[in-house]
Scaffold this motif. Structure first.
Motif, mmCIF file in Angstrom:
data_model
loop_
_atom_site.group_PDB
_atom_site.id
_atom_site.type_symbol
_atom_site.label_atom_id
_atom_site.label_comp_id
_atom_site.label_asym_id
_atom_site.label_seq_id
_atom_site.Cartn_x
_atom_site.Cartn_y
_atom_site.Cartn_z
ATOM 1 N N ASP A 68 0.826 -1.211 0.000
ATOM 2 C CA ASP A 68 0.000 0.000 0.000
ATOM 3 C C ASP A 68 0.861 1.262 0.000
ATOM 4 N N LEU A 69 1.982 1.217 0.703
ATOM 5 C CA LEU A 69 2.867 2.384 0.739
ATOM 6 C C LEU A 69 3.427 2.702 -0.641
ATOM 7 N N VAL A 70 3.673 1.679 -1.414
ATOM 8 C CA VAL A 70 4.188 1.891 -2.768
ATOM 9 C C VAL A 70 3.117 2.511 -3.664
ATOM 10 N N LYS A 71 1.863 2.101 -3.471
ATOM 11 C CA LYS A 71 0.784 2.549 -4.351
ATOM 12 C C LYS A 71 0.259 3.933 -3.977
ATOM 13 N N GLU A 72 0.268 4.270 -2.669
ATOM 14 C CA GLU A 72 -0.331 5.519 -2.229
ATOM 15 C C GLU A 72 0.534 6.713 -2.613
ATOM 16 N N GLN A 73 -0.129 7.888 -2.726
ATOM 17 C CA GLN A 73 0.528 9.119 -3.150
ATOM 18 C C GLN A 73 0.814 9.982 -1.928
ATOM 19 N N GLU A 74 2.053 10.399 -1.756
ATOM 20 C CA GLU A 74 2.416 11.249 -0.640
ATOM 21 C C GLU A 74 1.870 12.659 -0.823
ATOM 22 N N THR A 75 1.545 13.313 0.287
ATOM 23 C CA THR A 75 1.035 14.682 0.276
ATOM 24 C C THR A 75 1.712 15.467 1.391
ATOM 25 N N ASP A 76 1.477 16.772 1.396
ATOM 26 C CA ASP A 76 1.985 17.619 2.475
ATOM 27 C C ASP A 76 1.099 17.442 3.712
ATOM 28 N N VAL A 77 1.720 17.141 4.856
ATOM 29 C CA VAL A 77 0.992 16.839 6.089
ATOM 30 C C VAL A 77 1.433 17.812 7.176
ATOM 31 N N ASN A 78 0.449 18.418 7.841
ATOM 32 C CA ASN A 78 0.731 19.225 9.029
ATOM 33 C C ASN A 78 0.875 18.273 10.210
ATOM 34 N N LEU A 79 2.126 17.927 10.517
ATOM 35 C CA LEU A 79 2.383 16.873 11.498
ATOM 36 C C LEU A 79 1.882 17.260 12.893
ATOM 37 N N ILE A 80 2.051 18.526 13.268
ATOM 38 C CA ILE A 80 1.627 18.968 14.608
ATOM 39 C C ILE A 80 0.109 18.857 14.753
ATOM 40 N N GLN A 81 -0.615 19.260 13.717
ATOM 41 C CA GLN A 81 -2.078 19.182 13.767
ATOM 42 C C GLN A 81 -2.540 17.733 13.872
ATOM 43 N N PHE A 123 3.563 21.279 22.272
ATOM 44 C CA PHE A 123 3.776 21.393 20.828
ATOM 45 C C PHE A 123 4.101 22.841 20.455
ATOM 46 N N PRO A 124 4.890 23.061 19.433
ATOM 47 C CA PRO A 124 5.175 24.432 18.977
ATOM 48 C C PRO A 124 3.941 25.065 18.342
ATOM 49 N N ILE A 125 3.907 26.384 18.362
ATOM 50 C CA ILE A 125 2.764 27.104 17.783
ATOM 51 C C ILE A 125 2.792 27.027 16.256
ATOM 52 N N GLU A 126 3.981 27.139 15.659
ATOM 53 C CA GLU A 126 4.082 27.120 14.205
ATOM 54 C C GLU A 126 3.841 25.706 13.671
ATOM 55 N N PRO A 127 3.131 25.598 12.567
ATOM 56 C CA PRO A 127 2.910 24.266 11.975
ATOM 57 C C PRO A 127 4.203 23.685 11.413
ATOM 58 N N ILE A 128 4.309 22.377 11.409
ATOM 59 C CA ILE A 128 5.453 21.665 10.823
ATOM 60 C C ILE A 128 4.917 20.806 9.683
ATOM 61 N N ILE A 129 5.310 21.148 8.484
ATOM 62 C CA ILE A 129 4.811 20.468 7.277
ATOM 63 C C ILE A 129 5.849 19.451 6.831
ATOM 64 N N VAL A 130 5.412 18.214 6.642
ATOM 65 C CA VAL A 130 6.279 17.149 6.135
ATOM 66 C C VAL A 130 5.592 16.491 4.935
ATOM 67 N N ARG A 131 6.389 15.785 4.148
ATOM 68 C CA ARG A 131 5.879 15.063 2.984
ATOM 69 C C ARG A 131 5.714 13.599 3.355
ATOM 70 N N GLY A 132 4.484 13.063 3.260
ATOM 71 C CA GLY A 132 4.285 11.670 3.628
ATOM 72 C C GLY A 132 2.845 11.250 3.482
ATOM 73 N N LEU A 133 2.502 10.100 4.082
ATOM 74 C CA LEU A 133 1.159 9.539 4.056
ATOM 75 C C LEU A 133 0.528 9.787 5.430
ATOM 76 N N GLU A 134 -0.470 10.661 5.469
ATOM 77 C CA GLU A 134 -1.029 11.091 6.751
ATOM 78 C C GLU A 134 -1.642 9.922 7.529
ATOM 79 N N GLU A 135 -2.374 9.048 6.850
ATOM 80 C CA GLU A 135 -3.022 7.940 7.549
ATOM 81 C C GLU A 135 -1.992 7.004 8.174
ATOM 82 N N ARG A 136 -0.898 6.725 7.461
ATOM 83 C CA ARG A 136 0.116 5.815 7.996
ATOM 84 C C ARG A 136 0.865 6.465 9.159
ATOM 85 N N LEU A 137 1.160 7.761 9.025
ATOM 86 C CA LEU A 137 1.825 8.460 10.130
ATOM 87 C C LEU A 137 0.924 8.490 11.369
#
Length: 471
Positions: free
Chosen positions: A384-397, A421-435
């Motif tokens: 599933d990780l190979v097939k799914e498309q990564e997106t920008d994720v607000n990790l803190i949220q 948690f920090p006030i500023e958002p932290i954006i990472v590239r990944g699969l939100e559901e898996r994270l």
């Protein structure tokens, strides 16, 4: 280290080095057998050279066919004949004024190469005639050569195909002079051109005036083929430059083709070796793509990309092999326990011993079932990780939402839940559901090991290009 035993070397395990990779041996042998370029084995190289030569051939053929030199030479030669005819007419006019009549000869008059001069009186009768002495060809044009003769034949053949082949010559210098006489007798310069089998000839007629009255006409006719000789000389110069340019273009094309075709040939050969290896057509050995990362062009990028793909493929294969070994190791333990319990059960006599062995067997079966389920889930997750498309994720949220939900459950159990948690958002590239699934497992696991009055703390920090989350 190697020890000599009866003429042979014994290589100890810790000193063994993997033999040279098969693909590198084959590629090195192929490079040694070829020179800078093998045209018979490289269709791409042949196309590069052919297209470069074809463009040059079309350019030179167009220049020769359009022949702009001919028009320029015709204009220059016509202007020169007009000037020469006027000078001869003025000279004869001075003599006629001094003698009181037209001279009976043209002695003492300098005439150009093989040009024919005719002197006509007021009635159009030719009274004198002479031809210029044979001198060196005009403009230093060399005699005909094999190249120019071949070019002339090709030119005549082309002219015949398109209908420009000249007919036989019918006009002589006398005919041309009689044709131009009426206009020249009126005081004007008359010019005409005659085209024949030997080439084009020009004729100019200039009036001879004495005290404003026309006493006669001078006709100057150029030798036939003079312009064609000049044009042929110009053609030969163009052809020489063309041959030099053709050789230079061929050499540069071969160098260019070698820098393109040879690296691509090496990349293709390495890829074909990998394909043949999968088809069991060649010996085993790790395929290595040639390293062309030093080239600042698309071929260098292609080499880097192919090497990355091959490296990722081998890493994947090694990971699968390691995974299979780990699975085999994990399954062996419950299997060994099952085999021991089954063997013991055959000799057990008391009922309580049999019940204990059945519990052991049931426990090992459940353990194997969980193990197989975990393996299946891991394989499915990897797929599933190979097939799914990564997106920008607000990790803190994402983590805050999980903490809000699980923190409420922890509060019901008397467990303190602390977040930072920090006030500023932290954006990472990944699969939100898996994270999210990872953090749910971590936090839920922490809560499960707590008792009433304990605390769970979750905090996050961003450090340069990394994100640190601690549970």
């Amino acid at each position: 280290m190697a020890k000599e035993v009866t003429g042979e070397k014994v290589i100890l395990g810790e000193d063994w080095v993997s033999p040279e990779v098969l693909s590198e041996q084959v590629l090195r042998g192929a490079k040694g057998n070829r020179g800078m370029l093998s045209l018979n084995k490289s269709p791409l190289a042949r196309k590069i050279i052919l297209f470069n030569m074809l463009a040059l051939i079309i350019l030179v053929s167009g220049v020769l066919f359009l022949n702009p030199q001919r028009d320029n030479l015709v204009g220059q030669r016509e202007a020169a004949l007009i000037t020469e005819a006027r000078l001869i007419a003025d000279l004869i006019g001075f003599r006629a004024q001094a003698e009181g009549a037209l001279p009976r000869d043209l002695d003492g008059i300098s005439i150009s190469h093989k040009a024919e001069v005719l002197l006509l009186n007021k009635l159009g009768v030719i009274t004198a005639q002479t031809i210029g002495a044979v001198t060196a060809p005009p403009n230093g044009a060399p005699p005909s050569t094999i190249i120019t003769d071949l070019l002339d034949k090709i030119w005549d053949l082309g002219a015949m195909v398109i209908g420009r082949k000249a007919g036989p010559a019918t006009a002589t210098a006398t005919d041309l002079a009689q044709k131009l006489f009426p206009k020249a007798a009126l005081g004007d310069i008359a010019v005409t051109t005659a085209q024949g089998a030997d080439g084009a000839s020009f004729s100019v007629a200039a009036p001879i005036t004495v005290n404003g009255a026309v006493m006669g006409v001078v006709s100057l006719t150029s030798p036939a083929g003079e312009i064609d000789s000049l044009v042929r000389h110009e053609r030969e110069q163009i052809l020489r430059l063309f041959l030099i340019a053709l050789l230079v273009s061929m050499g540069l094309s071969m160098v260019l083709a070698s820098t393109i075709a040879n690296p691509l040939s090496d990349l293709a050969a390495a890829a074909e070796m990998g394909r043949d290896r999968n088809g069991s057509k060649m010996q085993t050995g790790r395929v290595r793509i040639p390293d062309l990362a030093g080239r600042p062009d698309e071929i260098g990028r292609l080499s880097v990309a192919m090497r990355g793909m091959v490296s990722a493929l081998y890493d994947r294969i090694e990971s699968n092999e390691q995974f299979a070994a780990d699975v085999a190791h994990e399954i062996k333990n419950p299997l060994a326990s099952l085999r021991s319990a089954v063997g013991t059960m055959r000799v057990a006599k008391r009922e309580d011993q049999r019940d204990r062995l059945l519990e052991v067997i049931e426990h090992d079966v459940r353990r194997m079932d969980r193990l197989v389920s975990d393996i299946a889930n891991a394989s499915r997750l990897d797929s599933d990780l190979v097939k799914e498309q990564e997106t920008d994720v607000n990790l803190i949220q994402t983590v805050q939402r999980i903490c809000t939900h699980l923190g409420a459950q922890a509060g019901e159990e008397g467990i303190e839940f602390i977040t930072d948690f920090p006030i500023e958002p932290i954006i990472v590239r990944g699969l939100e559901e898996r994270l999210a699934q990872v953090f749910v497992n971590l936090i839920a696991n922490a809560i499960s090991f707590c008792e009433e009055g304990d605390a769970v703390r979750v905090w996050a920090r961003q450090r340069e290009n990394r994100v640190l989350i601690v549970v």
